[in-house]
Design a protein around this motif. Structure first.
Motif, short mmCIF file in Angstrom:
data_model
loop_
_atom_site.label_atom_id
_atom_site.label_comp_id
_atom_site.label_asym_id
_atom_site.label_seq_id
_atom_site.Cartn_x
_atom_site.Cartn_y
_atom_site.Cartn_z
N LEU A 199 4.48 2.67 -11.32
CA LEU A 199 3.49 3.75 -11.41
C LEU A 199 3.79 4.89 -10.45
O LEU A 199 3.55 6.05 -10.76
N SER A 200 4.32 4.57 -9.29
CA SER A 200 4.62 5.60 -8.28
C SER A 200 5.94 6.31 -8.55
O SER A 200 6.23 7.33 -7.93
N GLY A 201 6.76 5.78 -9.45
CA GLY A 201 8.06 6.36 -9.74
C GLY A 201 9.16 5.87 -8.81
O GLY A 201 10.31 6.28 -8.93
N PHE A 202 8.83 4.99 -7.88
CA PHE A 202 9.82 4.49 -6.93
C PHE A 202 10.88 3.65 -7.63
O PHE A 202 11.99 3.52 -7.13
N SER A 205 0.84 -1.19 0.00
CA SER A 205 0.00 0.00 0.00
C SER A 205 0.88 1.24 0.00
O SER A 205 2.11 1.15 0.06
N SER A 206 0.26 2.40 0.01
CA SER A 206 1.03 3.65 0.07
C SER A 206 1.81 3.73 1.38
O SER A 206 2.92 4.27 1.41
N ALA A 207 1.28 3.17 2.46
CA ALA A 207 2.01 3.15 3.73
C ALA A 207 3.27 2.30 3.60
O ALA A 207 4.32 2.64 4.15
N ARG A 212 24.45 0.76 0.41
CA ARG A 212 23.57 0.41 -0.70
C ARG A 212 22.26 -0.20 -0.20
O ARG A 212 22.25 -1.01 0.72
N PHE A 213 21.17 0.22 -0.83
CA PHE A 213 19.84 -0.30 -0.53
C PHE A 213 19.22 -0.70 -1.86
O PHE A 213 19.25 0.07 -2.82
N ALA A 214 18.70 -1.92 -1.92
CA ALA A 214 18.09 -2.39 -3.16
C ALA A 214 16.95 -3.33 -2.84
O ALA A 214 16.79 -3.78 -1.70
N MET A 215 16.17 -3.63 -3.86
CA MET A 215 15.07 -4.58 -3.72
C MET A 215 15.15 -5.58 -4.87
O MET A 215 15.69 -5.26 -5.93
N CYS A 216 14.61 -6.77 -4.62
CA CYS A 216 14.63 -7.78 -5.69
C CYS A 216 13.38 -8.64 -5.62
O CYS A 216 12.64 -8.62 -4.65
N SER A 217 13.17 -9.39 -6.69
CA SER A 217 12.12 -10.40 -6.78
C SER A 217 10.71 -9.85 -6.56
O SER A 217 9.88 -10.49 -5.93
N LEU A 218 10.44 -8.66 -7.10
CA LEU A 218 9.12 -8.06 -6.95
C LEU A 218 8.08 -8.84 -7.76
O LEU A 218 8.32 -9.13 -8.94
N GLN A 219 6.98 -9.17 -7.13
CA GLN A 219 5.86 -9.80 -7.83
C GLN A 219 5.29 -8.78 -8.83
O GLN A 219 5.42 -7.57 -8.62
N PRO A 220 4.64 -9.23 -9.91
CA PRO A 220 4.14 -8.29 -10.93
C PRO A 220 3.27 -7.16 -10.36
O PRO A 220 3.45 -6.00 -10.75
N ALA A 221 2.37 -7.46 -9.45
CA ALA A 221 1.49 -6.42 -8.89
C ALA A 221 2.29 -5.41 -8.08
O ALA A 221 2.03 -4.19 -8.14
N VAL A 222 3.28 -5.87 -7.34
CA VAL A 222 4.11 -4.98 -6.53
C VAL A 222 5.02 -4.16 -7.45
O VAL A 222 5.18 -2.95 -7.26
N ARG A 223 5.60 -4.79 -8.46
CA ARG A 223 6.46 -4.07 -9.41
C ARG A 223 5.66 -2.96 -10.10
O ARG A 223 6.15 -1.84 -10.29
N GLU A 224 4.42 -3.24 -10.45
CA GLU A 224 3.58 -2.24 -11.11
C GLU A 224 3.37 -1.02 -10.20
O GLU A 224 3.45 0.13 -10.66
N VAL A 225 3.15 -1.24 -8.91
CA VAL A 225 2.99 -0.14 -7.96
C VAL A 225 4.27 0.69 -7.92
O VAL A 225 4.22 1.93 -7.91
N PHE A 226 5.42 0.03 -7.92
CA PHE A 226 6.70 0.75 -7.89
C PHE A 226 6.91 1.55 -9.16
O PHE A 226 7.42 2.67 -9.12
N LEU A 249 4.92 1.77 0.73
CA LEU A 249 5.84 2.52 -0.12
C LEU A 249 6.61 3.55 0.70
O LEU A 249 7.81 3.74 0.50
N ARG A 250 5.94 4.18 1.63
CA ARG A 250 6.58 5.18 2.49
C ARG A 250 7.72 4.54 3.29
O ARG A 250 8.78 5.12 3.44
N VAL A 251 7.49 3.33 3.80
CA VAL A 251 8.53 2.63 4.56
C VAL A 251 9.75 2.39 3.68
O VAL A 251 10.89 2.62 4.11
N PHE A 252 9.54 1.94 2.45
CA PHE A 252 10.67 1.70 1.54
C PHE A 252 11.41 3.00 1.22
O PHE A 252 12.63 3.02 1.17
N LEU A 253 10.67 4.07 1.00
CA LEU A 253 11.31 5.35 0.69
C LEU A 253 12.14 5.85 1.87
O LEU A 253 13.28 6.29 1.69
N LEU A 254 11.61 5.76 3.08
CA LEU A 254 12.36 6.18 4.27
C LEU A 254 13.62 5.34 4.44
O LEU A 254 14.68 5.87 4.77
N ALA A 255 13.52 4.04 4.20
CA ALA A 255 14.68 3.15 4.33
C ALA A 255 15.73 3.49 3.28
O ALA A 255 16.93 3.51 3.57
N ALA A 256 15.30 3.77 2.06
CA ALA A 256 16.24 4.12 0.99
C ALA A 256 16.96 5.43 1.33
O ALA A 256 18.17 5.54 1.14
#
Length: 119
Positions: free
Chosen positions: A93-96, A57-59, A77-91, A61-68
């Motif tokens: 669309l949001s520009g994250f 959710s947007s909440a 270095r901070f990175a993410m991997c193995s995003l499911q299609p629905a989660v990748r789409e949120v990232f 996304l906020r956690v990931f942005l604060l961590a980054a």
């Protein structure tokens, strides 16, 4: 939401499972802050493996942005991997996806790291 931690040399993998929504965001943020606080600045890498993350959710996304941002300020270095299609789409669309490094899987996320034991 369940959260598991793994260490791979200088990298700490944070592996959340379930839904990262408003109800789970505060606990997830607290655990991420503990991981970030324990990281050794110059050689540290924190990777979020999202293979088991079904929803963000947007909440969340906020956690990931604060961590980054915290990682960037601390110099590691901070990175993410193995995003499911629905989660990748949120990232995307949001520009994250332009702010946080996204990798296809753990192997790709760990590839830039030096091999062998952590110094």
């Amino acid at each position: 939401m369940k959260i598991r931690l793994e260490t791979h040399g200088a990298a700490t993998l944070v592996i959340p499972e379930g839904r990262l929504d408003f109800g789970a965001a505060a606990e997830f943020q607290a655990q991420l802050e503990q991981v970030l606080a324990g990281a050794q600045a110059a050689s540290a890498v924190v990777i979020i493996d999202c293979a088991g993350l079904e929803y963000v959710s947007s909440a969340g996304l906020r956690v990931f942005l604060l961590a980054a941002r915290s990682s960037q300020r601390a110099g590691f270095r901070f990175a993410m991997c193995s995003l499911q299609p629905a989660v990748r789409e949120v990232f995307e669309l949001s520009g994250f996806s332009r702010v946080i490094a996204l990798h296809t899987d753990q192997t790709a996320a760990l590839a830039p790291l030096p091999q062998g034991p952590a110094a």
